[in-house]
Scaffold this motif. Sequence first.
Motif, PDB file in Angstrom:
ATOM      1  N   LYS A  47       0.825  -1.217   0.000  1.00  9.13           N
ATOM      2  CA  LYS A  47       0.000   0.000   0.000  1.00  9.13           C
ATOM      3  C   LYS A  47       0.856   1.264   0.000  1.00  9.13           C
ATOM      4  O   LYS A  47       0.638   2.180  -0.795  1.00  9.13           O
ATOM      5  N   SER A  48       1.819   1.316   0.943  1.00  2.00           N
ATOM      6  CA  SER A  48       2.657   2.519   1.039  1.00  2.00           C
ATOM      7  C   SER A  48       3.494   2.688  -0.225  1.00  2.00           C
ATOM      8  O   SER A  48       3.670   3.806  -0.710  1.00  2.00           O
ATOM      9  N   THR A  49       3.993   1.582  -0.758  1.00  2.00           N
ATOM     10  CA  THR A  49       4.781   1.639  -1.992  1.00  2.00           C
ATOM     11  C   THR A  49       3.932   2.220  -3.120  1.00  2.00           C
ATOM     12  O   THR A  49       4.390   3.095  -3.867  1.00  2.00           O
ATOM     13  N   SER A  83       3.060  10.799   5.790  1.00  2.00           N
ATOM     14  CA  SER A  83       3.631   9.457   5.726  1.00  2.00           C
ATOM     15  C   SER A  83       3.349   8.692   7.006  1.00  2.00           C
ATOM     16  O   SER A  83       3.052   9.261   8.050  1.00  2.00           O
ATOM     17  N   GLN A  84       3.477   7.376   6.881  1.00  2.00           N
ATOM     18  CA  GLN A  84       3.209   6.477   8.014  1.00  2.00           C
ATOM     19  C   GLN A  84       4.248   6.672   9.112  1.00  2.00           C
ATOM     20  O   GLN A  84       3.983   6.460  10.278  1.00  2.00           O
ATOM     21  N   HIS A  85       5.448   7.090   8.709  1.00  3.78           N
ATOM     22  CA  HIS A  85       6.546   7.137   9.674  1.00  3.78           C
ATOM     23  C   HIS A  85       6.728   8.493  10.343  1.00  3.78           C
ATOM     24  O   HIS A  85       7.537   8.645  11.240  1.00  3.78           O
ATOM     25  N   MET A 158      -2.683  10.316   2.352  1.00  6.75           N
ATOM     26  CA  MET A 158      -2.608  10.043   3.785  1.00  6.75           C
ATOM     27  C   MET A 158      -2.366   8.557   4.018  1.00  6.75           C
ATOM     28  O   MET A 158      -3.185   7.724   3.647  1.00  6.75           O
ATOM     29  N   ASP A 159      -1.218   8.252   4.624  1.00  6.61           N
ATOM     30  CA  ASP A 159      -0.862   6.851   4.871  1.00  6.61           C
ATOM     31  C   ASP A 159      -1.095   6.525   6.347  1.00  6.61           C
ATOM     32  O   ASP A 159      -0.260   6.856   7.190  1.00  6.61           O
ATOM     33  N   GLU A 160      -2.198   5.920   6.632  1.00  9.86           N
ATOM     34  CA  GLU A 160      -2.604   5.574   8.008  1.00  9.86           C
ATOM     35  C   GLU A 160      -2.430   6.752   8.969  1.00  9.86           C
ATOM     36  O   GLU A 160      -1.768   6.629  10.000  1.00  9.86           O
TER      37      GLU A 160
END
Length: 258
Positions: A47-49, A83-85, A158-160
């Motif tokens: 998903k993130s990729t 990002s998720q991070h 928006m990633d999580e």
Amino acid sequence: MSTRIDVAGLHKGFATDKGPLAVVDDVSLQVEDGEFIAIVGPSGCGKSTLMRMIAGFIAPDAGHVLIDGVERTRPGPQGILISQHGSVFPWLTVRQNLMFGLNDISSKQEKAAVADHYASIVGLKGFEGSYPHELSGGMLKRVEIARALAVKPAILYMDEPFSALDALMSLRMRNELLRILERERHTVLLITHDVEEAIHLADRVMVLSPRPTRIQATFEVNLPHPRKLTSPAVQELRMAILKELGVEAEADPVDARA
Ligand SMILES: Nc1ncnc2c1ncn2[C@@H]1O[C@H](COP(=O)(O)OP(=O)(O)OP(=O)(O)O)[C@@H](O)[C@H]1O
Ligand SMILES: [Mg+2]
């Protein structure tokens, strides 16, 4: 409506110690201007990729991404990725983080006012002068969401974004986002593992397959806002999506990654 994002035949793999890893396998999708797309799928499926390719941070091995008809080869000013991070600047205060990127506003005072407005929207009133190390994980995530919203990007990736927040704060942020979208009509791509969140927010929910990922199913959410999460229509859709994810649907909300 016009097509804002046009993705065709995306493939992506990585070279790893254990050999080549196929991650994204032939993904095509179109997103209309002002549309809200939610993407759900098993952990590690890609998903993130996929999102990073669409946002222009990594190049696909094959296929293309058109934004407003123009091939996307690098991150553009019209899109902001949460990002998720996490990517809050540790050396800047909350207010300075939020002022970052407000290049269209020349007056410093006005920038600060916009920053403070968005800080208050995400419940950080009183913390404008705090540094990231003085905040909790959930507060940091909210700084990041506010910073993205303050820029008013045409496309919001928006990633999580809400997964580090507790249930109450996550619901509050969802409602704030819906309120903002009513006024500002961003095009949104949201990755989430929370099926209920996807149905609450999105016009369409795409279910991705395990790695190498492809679009396994697409669900239209033809329900007017505000959506009542306990309604039979929402529950029915939730069960159908969970079934697609291979998760046994129960009466209570469950995590799609469970
Ligand atoms: N730069 C990279 N180099 C090598 N492998 C990578 C790289 N980026 C991602 N991967 C691998 O690609 C796969 C998909 O990763 P990705 O982050 O896209 O998954 P995801 O669906 O977002 O997972 P999660 O739900 O846990 O966030 C994983 O196996 C990961 O290890
Ligand atoms: Mg991810």
